[in-house]
Design a protein around this motif. Sequence first.
Motif, PDB file in Angstrom:
ATOM      1  N   CYS A 170      42.884  35.949 -61.764  1.00  0.00           N
ATOM      2  CA  CYS A 170      41.761  34.881 -62.033  1.00  0.00           C
ATOM      3  C   CYS A 170      41.037  34.702 -60.773  1.00  0.00           C
ATOM      4  O   CYS A 170      41.315  34.394 -59.775  1.00  0.00           O
ATOM      5  N   GLU A 171      39.665  35.002 -60.901  1.00  0.00           N
ATOM      6  CA  GLU A 171      38.584  34.918 -60.109  1.00  0.00           C
ATOM      7  C   GLU A 171      37.674  34.158 -60.379  1.00  0.00           C
ATOM      8  O   GLU A 171      36.742  34.346 -61.619  1.00  0.00           O
ATOM      9  N   ARG A 172      37.344  33.145 -59.890  1.00  0.00           N
ATOM     10  CA  ARG A 172      36.109  32.085 -60.375  1.00  0.00           C
ATOM     11  C   ARG A 172      34.792  32.483 -60.012  1.00  0.00           C
ATOM     12  O   ARG A 172      34.579  33.134 -58.949  1.00  0.00           O
ATOM     13  N   GLY A 173      34.046  32.610 -61.246  1.00  0.00           N
ATOM     14  CA  GLY A 173      32.567  33.295 -60.854  1.00  0.00           C
ATOM     15  C   GLY A 173      31.435  32.250 -61.614  1.00  0.00           C
ATOM     16  O   GLY A 173      30.524  32.637 -61.403  1.00  0.00           O
ATOM     17  N   ALA A 174      31.862  31.231 -62.218  1.00  0.00           N
ATOM     18  CA  ALA A 174      30.704  30.427 -62.706  1.00  0.00           C
ATOM     19  C   ALA A 174      31.273  28.819 -62.651  1.00  0.00           C
ATOM     20  O   ALA A 174      32.660  28.694 -62.553  1.00  0.00           O
ATOM     21  N   PRO A 175      30.448  27.834 -62.826  1.00  0.00           N
ATOM     22  CA  PRO A 175      30.768  26.519 -62.827  1.00  0.00           C
ATOM     23  C   PRO A 175      31.382  26.470 -64.269  1.00  0.00           C
ATOM     24  O   PRO A 175      30.932  26.943 -65.323  1.00  0.00           O
ATOM     25  N   PRO A 176      32.201  25.615 -64.419  1.00  0.00           N
ATOM     26  CA  PRO A 176      32.916  25.131 -65.617  1.00  0.00           C
ATOM     27  C   PRO A 176      31.734  24.676 -66.768  1.00  0.00           C
ATOM     28  O   PRO A 176      30.680  23.991 -66.350  1.00  0.00           O
ATOM     29  N   ASP A 177      32.059  24.755 -67.799  1.00  0.00           N
ATOM     30  CA  ASP A 177      31.064  24.250 -68.827  1.00  0.00           C
ATOM     31  C   ASP A 177      31.601  23.130 -69.706  1.00  0.00           C
ATOM     32  O   ASP A 177      32.745  23.199 -70.427  1.00  0.00           O
ATOM     33  N   ALA A 178      31.316  21.977 -69.322  1.00  0.00           N
ATOM     34  CA  ALA A 178      31.717  20.591 -70.194  1.00  0.00           C
ATOM     35  C   ALA A 178      30.769  20.290 -71.146  1.00  0.00           C
ATOM     36  O   ALA A 178      31.117  18.970 -71.670  1.00  0.00           O
ATOM     37  N   HIS A 179      30.017  21.027 -71.709  1.00  0.00           N
ATOM     38  CA  HIS A 179      29.162  20.672 -72.660  1.00  0.00           C
ATOM     39  C   HIS A 179      29.023  21.708 -73.799  1.00  0.00           C
ATOM     40  O   HIS A 179      28.292  21.432 -74.723  1.00  0.00           O
ATOM     41  N   ASP A 180      30.096  22.171 -74.190  1.00  0.00           N
ATOM     42  CA  ASP A 180      30.525  23.056 -75.461  1.00  0.00           C
ATOM     43  C   ASP A 180      30.607  22.116 -76.462  1.00  0.00           C
ATOM     44  O   ASP A 180      30.549  22.677 -77.637  1.00  0.00           O
ATOM     45  N   MET A 181      30.683  21.064 -76.439  1.00  0.00           N
ATOM     46  CA  MET A 181      30.957  20.022 -77.790  1.00  0.00           C
ATOM     47  C   MET A 181      29.702  18.775 -77.814  1.00  0.00           C
ATOM     48  O   MET A 181      29.837  18.058 -78.120  1.00  0.00           O
ATOM     49  N   ASP A 182      28.590  19.466 -76.784  1.00  0.00           N
ATOM     50  CA  ASP A 182      27.501  18.572 -77.137  1.00  0.00           C
ATOM     51  C   ASP A 182      26.843  19.144 -78.462  1.00  0.00           C
ATOM     52  O   ASP A 182      25.844  20.079 -78.489  1.00  0.00           O
ATOM     53  N   ILE A 183      27.134  18.439 -79.342  1.00  0.00           N
ATOM     54  CA  ILE A 183      26.838  19.228 -80.797  1.00  0.00           C
ATOM     55  C   ILE A 183      26.820  18.217 -81.825  1.00  0.00           C
ATOM     56  O   ILE A 183      27.454  17.325 -81.726  1.00  0.00           O
ATOM     57  N   VAL A 184      26.022  18.229 -83.046  1.00  0.00           N
ATOM     58  CA  VAL A 184      26.238  17.451 -84.153  1.00  0.00           C
ATOM     59  C   VAL A 184      27.626  17.476 -84.732  1.00  0.00           C
ATOM     60  O   VAL A 184      28.057  18.493 -84.893  1.00  0.00           O
ATOM     61  N   GLY A 185      28.032  16.169 -84.825  1.00  0.00           N
ATOM     62  CA  GLY A 185      29.570  16.192 -85.312  1.00  0.00           C
ATOM     63  C   GLY A 185      29.786  16.511 -86.772  1.00  0.00           C
ATOM     64  O   GLY A 185      30.259  15.206 -87.562  1.00  0.00           O
ATOM     65  N   LEU A 186      29.857  17.574 -87.192  1.00  0.00           N
ATOM     66  CA  LEU A 186      30.053  17.818 -88.465  1.00  0.00           C
ATOM     67  C   LEU A 186      31.049  19.000 -88.587  1.00  0.00           C
ATOM     68  O   LEU A 186      31.092  19.826 -87.619  1.00  0.00           O
ATOM     69  N   THR A 187      32.168  18.960 -89.590  1.00  0.00           N
ATOM     70  CA  THR A 187      33.102  19.771 -89.787  1.00  0.00           C
ATOM     71  C   THR A 187      32.567  20.589 -90.967  1.00  0.00           C
ATOM     72  O   THR A 187      32.286  19.871 -92.044  1.00  0.00           O
ATOM     73  N   ASN A 205      35.896   7.018 -81.298  1.00  0.00           N
ATOM     74  CA  ASN A 205      36.578   5.390 -81.132  1.00  0.00           C
ATOM     75  C   ASN A 205      36.294   4.696 -82.748  1.00  0.00           C
ATOM     76  O   ASN A 205      35.982   3.598 -82.689  1.00  0.00           O
ATOM     77  N   GLY A 206      36.850   5.618 -83.546  1.00  0.00           N
ATOM     78  CA  GLY A 206      36.651   4.873 -85.123  1.00  0.00           C
ATOM     79  C   GLY A 206      35.475   5.123 -85.643  1.00  0.00           C
ATOM     80  O   GLY A 206      35.237   4.601 -86.769  1.00  0.00           O
ATOM     81  N   ARG A 207      34.351   5.478 -85.117  1.00  0.00           N
ATOM     82  CA  ARG A 207      32.970   5.524 -85.517  1.00  0.00           C
ATOM     83  C   ARG A 207      32.362   6.899 -85.987  1.00  0.00           C
ATOM     84  O   ARG A 207      32.699   7.778 -85.142  1.00  0.00           O
ATOM     85  N   PRO A 208      31.834   7.087 -87.100  1.00  0.00           N
ATOM     86  CA  PRO A 208      31.347   8.588 -87.258  1.00  0.00           C
ATOM     87  C   PRO A 208      30.044   8.902 -86.210  1.00  0.00           C
ATOM     88  O   PRO A 208      29.492   8.009 -85.967  1.00  0.00           O
ATOM     89  N   ALA A 209      30.202  10.027 -85.915  1.00  0.00           N
ATOM     90  CA  ALA A 209      29.206  10.616 -84.901  1.00  0.00           C
ATOM     91  C   ALA A 209      27.839  10.844 -85.824  1.00  0.00           C
ATOM     92  O   ALA A 209      26.851  10.719 -84.969  1.00  0.00           O
ATOM     93  N   VAL A 210      27.846  11.044 -87.118  1.00  0.00           N
ATOM     94  CA  VAL A 210      26.699  10.924 -87.768  1.00  0.00           C
ATOM     95  C   VAL A 210      26.674  10.305 -88.875  1.00  0.00           C
ATOM     96  O   VAL A 210      27.794   9.982 -89.728  1.00  0.00           O
ATOM     97  N   GLU A 211      25.495   9.477 -89.133  1.00  0.00           N
ATOM     98  CA  GLU A 211      25.377   8.500 -90.346  1.00  0.00           C
ATOM     99  C   GLU A 211      24.533   9.146 -91.564  1.00  0.00           C
ATOM    100  O   GLU A 211      23.547   9.935 -91.112  1.00  0.00           O
ATOM    101  N   GLY A 212      24.917   8.732 -92.709  1.00  0.00           N
ATOM    102  CA  GLY A 212      24.164   9.319 -93.620  1.00  0.00           C
ATOM    103  C   GLY A 212      24.357  10.711 -94.443  1.00  0.00           C
ATOM    104  O   GLY A 212      23.682  11.182 -95.228  1.00  0.00           O
ATOM    105  N   ILE A 213      25.409  11.128 -93.650  1.00  0.00           N
ATOM    106  CA  ILE A 213      26.087  12.691 -94.411  1.00  0.00           C
ATOM    107  C   ILE A 213      27.592  12.241 -94.807  1.00  0.00           C
ATOM    108  O   ILE A 213      28.262  11.713 -94.247  1.00  0.00           O
ATOM    109  N   GLU A 214      27.774  13.024 -95.979  1.00  0.00           N
ATOM    110  CA  GLU A 214      29.188  12.657 -96.283  1.00  0.00           C
ATOM    111  C   GLU A 214      29.825  13.836 -96.790  1.00  0.00           C
ATOM    112  O   GLU A 214      29.031  15.048 -97.107  1.00  0.00           O
TER     113      GLU A 214
END
Length: 252
Positions: A170-187, A205-214
Amino acid sequence: ARYHVVFDYPRRMLTLAQPGSRSPRGERADASVNAATGIVQIDAVIGGDTLSFALDNGASYSFMSGDVLERIVRQHPDWPRTTGALGCANIWGWWPEEPTWPVVRVPDFMWGPVRLTDVGLVGLPDFFGGIGLGGWYSRKTARPVVGFLGPNAFKELRGEIDFANGAVDCERGAPPDAHDMDIVGLTVQPQPDGSYQVIGIVTKNGRPAVEGIEPGDVLIEVDGVAVTGATMGKVVDALRGRPGEIRKLVLE
């Protein structure tokens, strides 16, 4: 397994070379290879625990036994965590209990001699080391594993798989990506007619990431991008954004 394989994620290049035709680059990790399947595995040290992971470049994300992940996270409550498969961890909604899967961001760990940083891991129900379905993945590896590391763990690396010598370089070639889960929280789950149904709302923390969707709502558009008939990747990318940005969703 007949070739020397290079996954160069920073350059977006895949190379298949003849064994012995390339000089290895980077840090070398000894690997166990199942001769029948060609699947590679290397031990990792996460939170003080030594755990064996397969290398799965064909996976959508990195997954491991939920019981093992839960045990480690209890010792590290400061690690970022959500509940519910989202983004590339959302395996089309067809696996059991996807809306309840834990997703954890591990700040750093050692995979052999290679340090991996800001890696998202998803905890699956009994799937890797138990009986029945639980032993399915470990039947494909040289030794039992607790999970597999997918491309999200290696996007900063150029990785060479030397099957002939049982090693990964393994050879490092780019900075790590810590933002791949910056996304609207829906399954979501694609339907036979090409539409996408919401099957879960991600919680933190027990709270929904998105309000008004079921669960049961059907996603029609994301910021004017039509969802019906689109690929899962296009839908996931449409839901991405920087923290603080707004995404306008149209649902039925």
